[in-house]
Design an enzyme around this catalytic site. Structure first.
Site, PDB file in Angstrom:
ATOM      1  N   ARG A 107       0.849  -1.183   0.000  1.00 47.06           N
ATOM      2  CA  ARG A 107       0.000   0.000   0.000  1.00 47.06           C
ATOM      3  C   ARG A 107       0.882   1.230   0.000  1.00 47.06           C
ATOM      4  NH1 ARG A 107      -4.282   0.900   4.749  1.00 47.06           N
ATOM      5  NH2 ARG A 107      -2.382   1.462   5.819  1.00 47.06           N
ATOM      6  N   ASP A 109       5.251  -5.682   9.749  1.00 52.46           N
ATOM      7  CA  ASP A 109       6.329  -5.252  10.646  1.00 52.46           C
ATOM      8  C   ASP A 109       6.358  -6.103  11.915  1.00 52.46           C
ATOM      9  OD1 ASP A 109       7.327  -3.272   9.021  1.00 52.46           O
ATOM     10  OD2 ASP A 109       6.043  -1.711   9.858  1.00 52.46           O
ATOM     11  N   THR A 117      -0.863   7.604  -0.880  1.00 55.97           N
ATOM     12  CA  THR A 117      -2.157   7.513  -1.569  1.00 55.97           C
ATOM     13  C   THR A 117      -3.034   6.402  -0.984  1.00 55.97           C
ATOM     14  OG1 THR A 117      -1.396   5.886  -3.172  1.00 55.97           O
ATOM     15  CG2 THR A 117      -1.029   8.212  -3.725  1.00 55.97           C
ATOM     16  N   ASP A 162       0.953  -2.833  12.363  1.00 56.39           N
ATOM     17  CA  ASP A 162       1.320  -3.281  11.022  1.00 56.39           C
ATOM     18  C   ASP A 162       1.684  -4.766  11.088  1.00 56.39           C
ATOM     19  OD1 ASP A 162       2.993  -3.973   8.757  1.00 56.39           O
ATOM     20  OD2 ASP A 162       3.045  -1.832   8.289  1.00 56.39           O
TER      21      ASP A 162
HETATM   22  C1  PRP Z   1      -0.980  -4.376   4.742  1.00 61.09           C
HETATM   23  C2  PRP Z   1      -1.831  -5.623   4.916  1.00 61.09           C
HETATM   24  C3  PRP Z   1      -2.688  -5.620   3.670  1.00 61.09           C
HETATM   25  C4  PRP Z   1      -2.888  -4.164   3.430  1.00 61.09           C
HETATM   26  C5  PRP Z   1      -4.239  -3.786   3.945  1.00 61.09           C
HETATM   27  O1  PRP Z   1       0.079  -4.628   3.904  1.00 61.09           O
HETATM   28  O2  PRP Z   1      -1.097  -6.783   5.068  1.00 61.09           O
HETATM   29  O3  PRP Z   1      -2.062  -6.248   2.575  1.00 61.09           O
HETATM   30  O4  PRP Z   1      -1.885  -3.451   4.157  1.00 61.09           O
HETATM   31  O5  PRP Z   1      -4.493  -2.440   3.669  1.00 61.09           O
HETATM   32  P1  PRP Z   1      -5.621  -1.991   2.667  1.00 61.09           P
HETATM   33  O6  PRP Z   1      -6.844  -2.782   2.980  1.00 61.09           O
HETATM   34  O7  PRP Z   1      -5.776  -0.526   2.995  1.00 61.09           O
HETATM   35  O8  PRP Z   1      -5.143  -2.211   1.262  1.00 61.09           O
HETATM   36  P2  PRP Z   1       1.189  -3.513   3.585  1.00 61.09           P
HETATM   37  O9  PRP Z   1       0.776  -2.667   2.428  1.00 61.09           O
HETATM   38  O10 PRP Z   1       1.526  -2.784   4.852  1.00 61.09           O
HETATM   39  O11 PRP Z   1       2.407  -4.350   3.061  1.00 61.09           O
HETATM   40  P3  PRP Z   1       3.322  -5.408   3.857  1.00 61.09           P
HETATM   41  O12 PRP Z   1       2.445  -6.603   4.137  1.00 61.09           O
HETATM   42  O13 PRP Z   1       4.390  -5.704   2.879  1.00 61.09           O
HETATM   43  O14 PRP Z   1       3.815  -4.758   5.129  1.00 61.09           O
END
Ligand code: PRP
Length: 210
Positions: A103, A202, A107, A199
Site C-alpha cells: 500500500r 512489521d 495515496t 502493522d
Molecule cells: C498491509 C496488509 C494488507 C494491506 C491492507 O500490507 O497486510 O495487505 O496493508 O491495507 P488496505 O486494505 O488498505 O489495502 P502492507 O501494504 O503494509 O504491506 P506489507 O504486508 O508488505 O507490510
C-alpha cells in the site's frame, strides 16, 4: 455462508487478543498467526464440495468423502506469508500462489509488484490470505487479479477488517465471502485499523514502521 463471517470461537478470540497485544514479539506473533490460520480456514471451507468414495478399511468397506476440487492458497506479501504455513497444515497438497501488493503510504492505493500466476487457472478454489483488510484496496486488487485469471471460487481469509474496507470490498466484489476473526471500530487518518494490531508485516518480521 454469510458474506462477512466473523469467527467468534473462543480459541480464535484468545489467540487474536494475544496477537493484538503490543507486548507480543515477532517470534510469538508468527507462532500465533500460524496457529490461528487453520481455525479460520476451518470455518472458511465449510462449503467445499465433496464426492462420495468407498475405501477399504482393515475390517471392510467404508463410505466416505473426498474433497472434489483443487485448492489454491494466495498469500498477499508480505503479511500473508505468516498465514501460508498454517493454511498448508489444512491443505498440504494446495498450490501456493504468491501475490505481492503493498500500500502506497501516501495515496493508500495498492501497488502490485509480484505476480507469477500461470496463464490459466490450475485450481478451482482460491483462499486469499492476508491478516488485515483496512481500506480494502489490497483485497479488492487481489480479487480483481484472481477473477481476471479466471478462478471460479474465491474466499478472503483474514484476521481483522475495518468497516470502511468491508464496505468498499462488498461494493466491488459482492459475490466474494470474507472470513475474519474481528471487525474493528474504524480506520485512522493513516489508514490503520483502530484498535487493530498495528502493522502485521512489521510485527511478524521485526521491521520498524517508518
Ligand atoms: C498491509 C496488509 C494488507 C494491506 C491492507 O500490507 O497486510 O495487505 O496493508 O491495507 P488496505 O486494505 O488498505 O489495502 P502492507 O501494504 O503494509 O504491506 P506489507 O504486508 O508488505 O507490510
Amino acid at each position: 455462508m454469510p458474506r462477512v463471517q466473523i469467527v467468534r470461537h473462543p480459541v480464535v478470540q484468545h489467540k487474536l487478543t494475544e496477537l493484538r497485544d503490543q507486548r507480543t514479539g515477532p517470534k510469538r506473533f508468527r507462532e500465533l498467526l500460524r496457529e490461528i490460520t487453520p481455525l479460520l480456514l476451518y470455518e472458511a471451507t465449510r462449503d467445499l464440495e465433496v464426492e462420495e468414495v468407498v475405501v477399504a478399511t482393515p475390517m471392510g468397506e467404508a463410505r466416505g468423502h473426498r474433497l472434489r476440487w483443487t485448492i489454491g492458497l494466495v498469500p498477499i506479501l508480505r503479511a500473508g506469508l505468516g498465514m501460508a504455513e498454517g493454511a498448508l497444515q489444512v491443505f498440504p497438497e494446495a498450490q501456493v500462489w504468491h501475490l505481492g501488493l503493498y500500500r502506497d503510504e501516501h495515496t493508500l492505493q495498492p501497488i502490485a509488484y509480484y505476480n507469477r500466476l500461470p496463464p490459466r487457472p490450475t485450481v478451482a478454489w482460491c483462499f486469499i490470505l492476508d491478516p488485515m483488510l483496512a481500506t480494502g484496496g489490497s483485497a479488492v486488487a487481489a480479487v480483481d487479479i484472481l477473477k481476471r485469471w479466471g478462478v471460479p471460487r474465491v474466499v478472503f481469509v483474514g484476521l481483522i477488517a475495518a468497516p470502511e474496507g468491508l464496505k468498499r470490498f462488498e461494493a466491488a466484489h459482492p459475490d466474494i465471502p470474507v472470513v475474519v476473526a474481528a471487525v474493528d471500530d474504524r480506520l485512522n487518518d493513516r489508514g490503520f485499523i483502530v484498535p487493530g494490531l498495528g502493522d502485521a508485516g512489521d510485527r511478524q518480521f521485526g521491521t520498524a514502521s517508518g
